[in-house]
Write an enzyme that holds these catalytic residues in place. Sequence first.
Site, PDB file in Angstrom:
ATOM      1  N   THR A 118       0.812  -1.225   0.000  1.00 55.89           N
ATOM      2  CA  THR A 118       0.000   0.000   0.000  1.00 55.89           C
ATOM      3  C   THR A 118       0.842   1.271   0.000  1.00 55.89           C
ATOM      4  O   THR A 118       0.455   2.268  -0.599  1.00 55.89           O
ATOM      5  CB  THR A 118      -0.931   0.008   1.224  1.00 55.89           C
ATOM      6  OG1 THR A 118      -0.174  -0.337   2.390  1.00 55.89           O
ATOM      7  CG2 THR A 118      -2.066  -0.986   1.038  1.00 55.89           C
ATOM      8  N   GLY A 217      -0.143  -2.642  14.385  1.00 52.06           N
ATOM      9  CA  GLY A 217      -1.432  -3.312  14.332  1.00 52.06           C
ATOM     10  C   GLY A 217      -2.345  -2.619  13.337  1.00 52.06           C
ATOM     11  O   GLY A 217      -2.001  -1.586  12.764  1.00 52.06           O
ATOM     12  N   CYS A 250      -2.896   3.539   7.238  1.00 54.13           N
ATOM     13  CA  CYS A 250      -3.624   2.840   8.312  1.00 54.13           C
ATOM     14  C   CYS A 250      -4.194   3.789   9.356  1.00 54.13           C
ATOM     15  O   CYS A 250      -5.059   3.389  10.145  1.00 54.13           O
ATOM     16  CB  CYS A 250      -2.740   1.800   8.969  1.00 54.13           C
ATOM     17  SG  CYS A 250      -1.198   2.454   9.642  1.00 54.13           S
ATOM     18  N   GLU A 339     -11.947  -2.027   9.360  1.00 55.53           N
ATOM     19  CA  GLU A 339     -10.982  -1.229   8.608  1.00 55.53           C
ATOM     20  C   GLU A 339     -11.169  -1.497   7.119  1.00 55.53           C
ATOM     21  O   GLU A 339     -11.207  -2.656   6.688  1.00 55.53           O
ATOM     22  CB  GLU A 339      -9.558  -1.587   9.036  1.00 55.53           C
ATOM     23  CG  GLU A 339      -8.495  -0.725   8.353  1.00 55.53           C
ATOM     24  CD  GLU A 339      -7.082  -1.123   8.763  1.00 55.53           C
ATOM     25  OE1 GLU A 339      -6.240  -0.229   8.925  1.00 55.53           O
ATOM     26  OE2 GLU A 339      -6.827  -2.333   8.917  1.00 55.53           O
ATOM     27  N   LEU A 418       3.802   3.198  13.056  1.00 54.69           N
ATOM     28  CA  LEU A 418       3.070   3.705  14.212  1.00 54.69           C
ATOM     29  C   LEU A 418       2.805   2.578  15.198  1.00 54.69           C
ATOM     30  O   LEU A 418       1.941   1.726  14.978  1.00 54.69           O
ATOM     31  CB  LEU A 418       1.738   4.337  13.759  1.00 54.69           C
ATOM     32  CG  LEU A 418       1.820   5.327  12.581  1.00 54.69           C
ATOM     33  CD1 LEU A 418       0.432   5.907  12.279  1.00 54.69           C
ATOM     34  CD2 LEU A 418       2.826   6.436  12.855  1.00 54.69           C
TER      35      LEU A 418
END
Length: 492
Positions: A118, A217, A250, A339, A418
């Site tokens: 991505t 995550g 994300c 998501e 992150l």
Amino acid sequence: MYLDNDLESIQEARQNLERAKIAQNAISNMTQDQVDQVVHSMAQAAMREAGRLAALAVDETGYGKMEDKMTKNLFSAKDVFESIKGKKTVGVISRDDEKKVWEVAEPVGVIAGIIPSTNPTSTVIFKALIAIKSRNAIVFSPHPSAAKCTKATVSVLHEAAKRAGAPDGVISCITKPTLASAQELMSHKITDLILATGGPGMVKAAYSSGKPAYGVGPGNVPVYIHSSANVPKAARQIVHSKTFDYGTICASEQSLVVEKSIKRKLKSELEREGAYFLDDYEKKRMEQIILRNGSLNPDLVGKSPQKLAKIAGIIVSDDTRLFVAEETNIGKSFPFSLEKLSPILAFYTVENAQEASRVCTELLELGGLGHTVGIHCEDEKIIESFGVQQKASRVVVNSGTTFGGIGATTGIAPSLTLGCGTFGNNISSDNIGPEHLINKKRIAFGIREMKNEVPSRDLGSTESASPKEENNITKADIMEIVKNVLKELNYK
């Protein structure tokens, strides 16, 4: 001799690691000025090539928008560089004169960099910069569907590093990646640490490799819009954030949690910004394509609203920027609550801040624990209460979460990795930077003497006296004993 793809890729991973080990030994002896010159050269090269690399990524993967990927490349090359250029990563990096403790930086060694499809080029730029800044070598494992653009980015950075004096092999890439080569890279004895960005399976593999790893995550990001919010501004920021690179970051918004008193106004402002609210029929059609075999449908990731509409079999105008579906349910059986990594948002209506906090918590627990939440609000007491309650490592206030989470529009450290902390089974809740890729040694001076503590005695109590205390004999006692003995012997 013919080798199958797995064996060939495994061999390439081993060769890259061996070269990286030699290169890391060399770069570990460079001075801070030398390291900084190398990092600057890499950042400059990445900025020059940002557009070309972005186009390569879109052409190869089919994800996102070229102009937005270029912006991400520039963010990694410029914002990240600006945030790390002044950091000390060589020798003594801090001195505490009061406690007389000096901290010394040591590189961790050879890093395995796992790259997603991505954000392939921007993630390579980011990870290479922080790795070299901390005097580590890094070997990249691309996603197979982004191998060419990842390799091209690595080549740009490696050549720029060598021009500035870095050793050959300090940055490298597996050119024909397979699952076997990724596993070999992560578990090989030369690898010292893993920087993993990718799907849950790859991140889990990194943590199961037996090596120290920084993983991330999922980011099922909920955003609370409080009644005090600047609604037009919030709507503009949300749409800009969620549509950026068609939702592939994300940290992008996944669900809006909106107070009932401002629902109509927010809906109107979102529509003004290009959002399209799905009716019941359209929602059902879109819902049917979000998942495939229980997981996110890869055909939807990073696609334009027009392509999404075509897949779903609905008709929308060319100026539609974002799909929004009103939702009341949360769970794996309700795809809009998950998501989506595409320009699709769920829209929840709540009565007050207490209900909003509960809904946001449920959404995080469904699939985004420890990652990011957002809030649009002008009441600092509400902001504080909401932020304290949420199980997220980043609470982005009055900004798009895509940009706020990575530190582009907030004061958080600029980063494309992150951490989600223990909420998300990660070792760190930080935005990862070069400081996470060093070992800190402490040179500690003695500043006090160690005192041996003597047990207290209650001399007034005969019951608690020890045998040793009962047999204590003074000089006067001895003289008295001698006198008595002489007296008995008639020695006067």
